[in-house]
Design a protein around this motif. Structure first.
Motif, PDB file in Angstrom:
ATOM      1  N   SER A  70      -2.610  -3.810   0.291  1.00 59.59           N
ATOM      2  CA  SER A  70      -2.039  -2.515   0.719  1.00 59.59           C
ATOM      3  C   SER A  70      -0.522  -2.481   0.603  1.00 59.59           C
ATOM      4  O   SER A  70       0.063  -1.425   0.404  1.00 59.59           O
ATOM      5  CB  SER A  70      -2.440  -2.227   2.168  1.00 59.59           C
ATOM      6  OG  SER A  70      -1.870  -3.202   3.013  1.00 59.59           O
ATOM      7  N   HIS A  71       0.138  -3.614   0.765  1.00 62.12           N
ATOM      8  CA  HIS A  71       1.606  -3.665   0.750  1.00 62.12           C
ATOM      9  C   HIS A  71       2.054  -4.806  -0.170  1.00 62.12           C
ATOM     10  O   HIS A  71       2.581  -5.828   0.309  1.00 62.12           O
ATOM     11  CB  HIS A  71       2.151  -3.900   2.168  1.00 62.12           C
ATOM     12  CG  HIS A  71       1.900  -2.763   3.101  1.00 62.12           C
ATOM     13  ND1 HIS A  71       0.669  -2.515   3.671  1.00 62.12           N
ATOM     14  CD2 HIS A  71       2.721  -1.775   3.551  1.00 62.12           C
ATOM     15  CE1 HIS A  71       0.747  -1.440   4.442  1.00 62.12           C
ATOM     16  NE2 HIS A  71       1.980  -0.972   4.381  1.00 62.12           N
ATOM     17  N   ASP A 116       4.542  -5.330  -1.881  1.00 55.06           N
ATOM     18  CA  ASP A 116       5.955  -5.728  -1.841  1.00 55.06           C
ATOM     19  C   ASP A 116       6.347  -6.450  -0.556  1.00 55.06           C
ATOM     20  O   ASP A 116       7.478  -6.933  -0.427  1.00 55.06           O
ATOM     21  CB  ASP A 116       6.865  -4.497  -2.014  1.00 55.06           C
ATOM     22  CG  ASP A 116       6.657  -3.882  -3.395  1.00 55.06           C
ATOM     23  OD1 ASP A 116       6.260  -4.630  -4.310  1.00 55.06           O
ATOM     24  OD2 ASP A 116       6.850  -2.651  -3.522  1.00 55.06           O
ATOM     25  N   LEU A 117       5.452  -6.477   0.407  1.00 46.22           N
ATOM     26  CA  LEU A 117       5.779  -7.138   1.680  1.00 46.22           C
ATOM     27  C   LEU A 117       5.909  -8.643   1.455  1.00 46.22           C
ATOM     28  O   LEU A 117       5.031  -9.267   0.854  1.00 46.22           O
ATOM     29  CB  LEU A 117       4.666  -6.861   2.696  1.00 46.22           C
ATOM     30  CG  LEU A 117       4.923  -7.330   4.116  1.00 46.22           C
ATOM     31  CD1 LEU A 117       5.817  -6.335   4.850  1.00 46.22           C
ATOM     32  CD2 LEU A 117       3.595  -7.451   4.873  1.00 46.22           C
ATOM     33  N   THR A 139       2.716  -4.835  10.315  1.00 39.97           N
ATOM     34  CA  THR A 139       2.203  -3.968   9.240  1.00 39.97           C
ATOM     35  C   THR A 139       0.677  -4.037   9.179  1.00 39.97           C
ATOM     36  O   THR A 139       0.030  -3.217   8.522  1.00 39.97           O
ATOM     37  CB  THR A 139       2.826  -4.389   7.878  1.00 39.97           C
ATOM     38  OG1 THR A 139       4.241  -4.415   8.035  1.00 39.97           O
ATOM     39  CG2 THR A 139       2.520  -3.411   6.766  1.00 39.97           C
ATOM     40  N   HIS A 189      -5.197   1.474   5.694  1.00 35.99           N
ATOM     41  CA  HIS A 189      -5.216   1.678   4.244  1.00 35.99           C
ATOM     42  C   HIS A 189      -6.578   1.255   3.667  1.00 35.99           C
ATOM     43  O   HIS A 189      -7.170   1.956   2.847  1.00 35.99           O
ATOM     44  CB  HIS A 189      -4.082   0.874   3.603  1.00 35.99           C
ATOM     45  CG  HIS A 189      -4.063   0.918   2.116  1.00 35.99           C
ATOM     46  ND1 HIS A 189      -3.386   1.894   1.413  1.00 35.99           N
ATOM     47  CD2 HIS A 189      -4.666   0.143   1.183  1.00 35.99           C
ATOM     48  CE1 HIS A 189      -3.566   1.699   0.124  1.00 35.99           C
ATOM     49  NE2 HIS A 189      -4.342   0.640  -0.042  1.00 35.99           N
ATOM     50  N   LEU A 240      -3.033  -7.317   3.444  1.00 32.69           N
ATOM     51  CA  LEU A 240      -1.594  -7.008   3.290  1.00 32.69           C
ATOM     52  C   LEU A 240      -1.206  -7.032   1.819  1.00 32.69           C
ATOM     53  O   LEU A 240      -0.448  -6.179   1.344  1.00 32.69           O
ATOM     54  CB  LEU A 240      -0.743  -8.007   4.091  1.00 32.69           C
ATOM     55  CG  LEU A 240      -0.745  -7.786   5.614  1.00 32.69           C
ATOM     56  CD1 LEU A 240      -0.178  -9.000   6.337  1.00 32.69           C
ATOM     57  CD2 LEU A 240       0.054  -6.534   5.985  1.00 32.69           C
ATOM     58  N   THR A 241      -1.740  -8.018   1.070  1.00 33.70           N
ATOM     59  CA  THR A 241      -1.428  -8.102  -0.367  1.00 33.70           C
ATOM     60  C   THR A 241      -1.931  -6.854  -1.080  1.00 33.70           C
ATOM     61  O   THR A 241      -1.236  -6.277  -1.924  1.00 33.70           O
ATOM     62  CB  THR A 241      -2.104  -9.351  -0.975  1.00 33.70           C
ATOM     63  OG1 THR A 241      -1.704 -10.477  -0.202  1.00 33.70           O
ATOM     64  CG2 THR A 241      -1.719  -9.544  -2.429  1.00 33.70           C
ATOM     65  N   GLU A 286      -1.431  -0.938   9.832  1.00 34.28           N
ATOM     66  CA  GLU A 286      -1.312   0.021   8.722  1.00 34.28           C
ATOM     67  C   GLU A 286      -2.156  -0.443   7.521  1.00 34.28           C
ATOM     68  O   GLU A 286      -2.811   0.361   6.857  1.00 34.28           O
ATOM     69  CB  GLU A 286       0.151   0.051   8.309  1.00 34.28           C
ATOM     70  CG  GLU A 286       0.691   1.404   7.958  1.00 34.28           C
ATOM     71  CD  GLU A 286       2.168   1.251   7.644  1.00 34.28           C
ATOM     72  OE1 GLU A 286       2.940   0.979   8.591  1.00 34.28           O
ATOM     73  OE2 GLU A 286       2.537   1.370   6.454  1.00 34.28           O
ATOM     74  N   ALA A 287      -2.127  -1.761   7.257  1.00 31.92           N
ATOM     75  CA  ALA A 287      -2.932  -2.312   6.157  1.00 31.92           C
ATOM     76  C   ALA A 287      -4.414  -2.046   6.425  1.00 31.92           C
ATOM     77  O   ALA A 287      -5.167  -1.640   5.530  1.00 31.92           O
ATOM     78  CB  ALA A 287      -2.672  -3.811   6.025  1.00 31.92           C
TER      79      ALA A 287
END
Ligand SMILES: Cc1cc2nc3c(=O)[nH]c(=O)nc-3n(C[C@H](O)[C@H](O)[C@H](O)COP(=O)(O)OP(=O)(O)OC[C@H]3O[C@@H](n4cnc5c(N)ncnc54)[C@H](O)[C@@H]3O)c2cc1C
Length: 468
Positions: free
Chosen positions: A265-266, A268-269, A331, A338, A262-263, A334-335
């Motif tokens: 790919s995203h 800003d999450l 998410t 990615h 998550l860090t 999706e991560a």
């Protein structure tokens, strides 16, 4: 099988008043890009009667057809890369909630309503329709029943099957099965509803369903718990069940790798922990009036700390924070996309086998080749999404020849512990080989006999579940 684009057949559809269109990639490309269906045409009926006409025409002309919902299925049940191109029969225009009965806690809906729209319709009547997962804005209820979907709230409310009281469906010869009874008891012969649920469009087209609703919980509490390992996560589940009994609606496991992806790919999450834990659980409690779920959550955290089961926790302090917590979980698919998985698995195990499986797989798999593993999922149901990724800096393409051996090992290890190779996504076309390998011979023989009896011309979703 005849090609549905054959001019005589296409004309028959038009004469029968059926709207059609050419299939765009939205109908032929599976989301993960692993399977691409052949170019074909899409039938867009807008009533059960029209679905019946389409199926009858297909059966008479020996045209294969694929019932199609939102196209979010993860096992290629909705796309056919092999064999003659089938007609795509989209349910998207059957999108009306027919009736809601709040006093009965039931609802009758057409098959083409999205899960999100069902949630909204139930909420308007101050009720809850609990079937939910990350693809809820696109996934349709007819398909959710066709694959017997699970998702985030199975622990408390059950899978799609357990939420369904009756189905209306079009059988492979075009006959309409009128099974929309809103009864909780009805012992009148073979249960065709439960045969169609989970049949992945191979025995009929579900056109409508009678579903169970529940009271909306008066209050909800949502929290992330950091735990040292999956065994501790299961001890935490036991603590919750002792204290909160039926109030636990979700119990989701995330790994340290989940947070790292998550860090990456995203960035800003908003993540719950400053330092990602080795393992974490996202849990939710929903209670009736008079029971404070925040107090229950805090009390369980205290007990978990004392027992050395949890090391840290974050309780959502507002509706916004609750949404942020769920965004972390939702998410994740999706991560993973990615980063690019070499192989993804949807396995389930008896609860007590989960920690042993995770240990064993983490030891055995890296002996095949260097990899990163992201294991996460619906731990309360024993359901893990066990996904394998290339090492940092490498691409999944470089490992495409190694995917099959990794999958074989994951499935062998899960099956050896009394598990399954498909928990909630179905068999589709991606797992027909697994079903043949691991399926019980008596079950497989019965499945083939049922298919032959109901669909002798083999028009319904050819090649899905049972190989061509
Ligand atoms: C990000 C993401 C997260 C997901 N999370 C979950 C999860 O937590 N739990 C879970 O269970 N699944 C999950 N899924 C898988 C998927 O979304 C579900 O399987 C979903 O129910 C499929 O719905 P759909 O309308 O997109 O079906 P489609 O992909 O269109 O079809 C799926 C199958 O159902 C058949 N079918 C479709 N409509 C009918 C009908 N009316 N009658 C008979 N057969 C029909 C098709 O032929 C096909 O075999 C996830 C998918 C994504 C992309």
């Amino acid at each position: 099988m005849l090609n549905p684009a054959d001019t005589t057949f296409a004309e028959r559809l038009t004469q029968a008043g059926i709207k059609t269109r050419d299939a765009t990639p939205a109908y032929t490309h599976e989301l993960r890009g692993k399977f691409v269906g052949k170019s074909t045409i899409v039938a867009l009926p807008n009533s059960t009667d029209e679905v019946s006409r389409v199926v009858r025409l297909c059966n008479d002309a020996r045209v294969g057809l694929i019932p199609f919902g939102g196209g979010t299925g993860l096992v290629a049940g909705q796309v056919a890369p092999e064999g003659p191109p089938p007609l795509i029969l989209s349910l998207e225009r059957l999108n009306t909630v027919r009736a809601i009965y709040p006093d009965e806690n039931t609802l009758v809906t057409e098959a083409g309503v999205t899960l999100s729209n069902l949630h909204a319709a139930a909420a308007e009547a101050d009720r809850l329709f609990p079937l939910s997962y990350a693809s809820k804005d696109s996934a349709l209820i007819g398909s959710a029943l066709a694959v017997n979907s699970g998702g985030l709230n199975v622990l408390r409310y059950g899978t799609a099957r357990e939420l369904c009281l009756g189905v209306e469906a079009v059988m492979p010869n075009g006959d309409i099965l009128h099974g929309l009874k809103r009864l909780r008891k009805d012992n009148t012969g073979y249960d065709l509803r439960n045969l169609l649920i989970g049949s992945e469009g191979t025995l009929g087209v579900i056109t409508a369903a009678a579903l169970k609703l529940y009271p909306q919980p008066a209050q909800t509490a949502t929290a992330f718990f950091a735990v040292r390992d999956p065994a501790a996560a299961l001890q935490l589940l036991t603590l919750f069940r002792e204290r909160a009994v039926d109030a636990v609606s979700a119990f989701e496991l995330l790994s340290g790798q989940s947070f790292a992806f998550l860090t990456e790919s995203h960035p800003d999450l908003r993540q719950p922990f400053e330092t990602p834990p080795l393992w974490a659980v996202l849990t939710e409690l929903g209670t009736g009036p008079g029971i404070d779920p925040d107090a229950l959550m805090a009390d369980t955290f205290e007990a978990a700390l004392e027992a050395g089961v949890a090391t840290d926790a974050r309780l959502a302090q507002s509706g916004q924070q609750r949404a942020e917590f769920w965004a972390v979980r939702e998410t994740l698919p999706e991560a993973n996309r990615h980063i690019g998985a070499i192989a993804s698995h949807d396995i389930a195990l008896p609860l007590v086998e989960v920690p042993g499986f995770l240990d064993e797989a983490a030891q055995a798999l890296p002996k095949l080749f260097e990899m990163r593993i992201n294991a996460f999922g619906h731990l309360g149901d024993g359901n893990l999404h066990y996904n394998i990724f290339p090492p940092q800096g490498a691409t999944k393409e470089a490992y495409k020849d190694r995917a099959a051996e990794a999958t074989r090992l994951v499935h062998d290890l899960a099956m050896a512990r009394g598990g399954t190779f498909s928990a909630e996504h179905g068999v589709g076309r991606a797992k027909t080989g697994d079903l043949q390998r691991y399926g019980d011979p008596a079950k497989l023989a019965a499945m083939r006999a049922i298919k032959q009896a109901l669909d002798p011309n083999g028009i319904m979703n050819p090649g899905a579940v049972l190989p061509l």
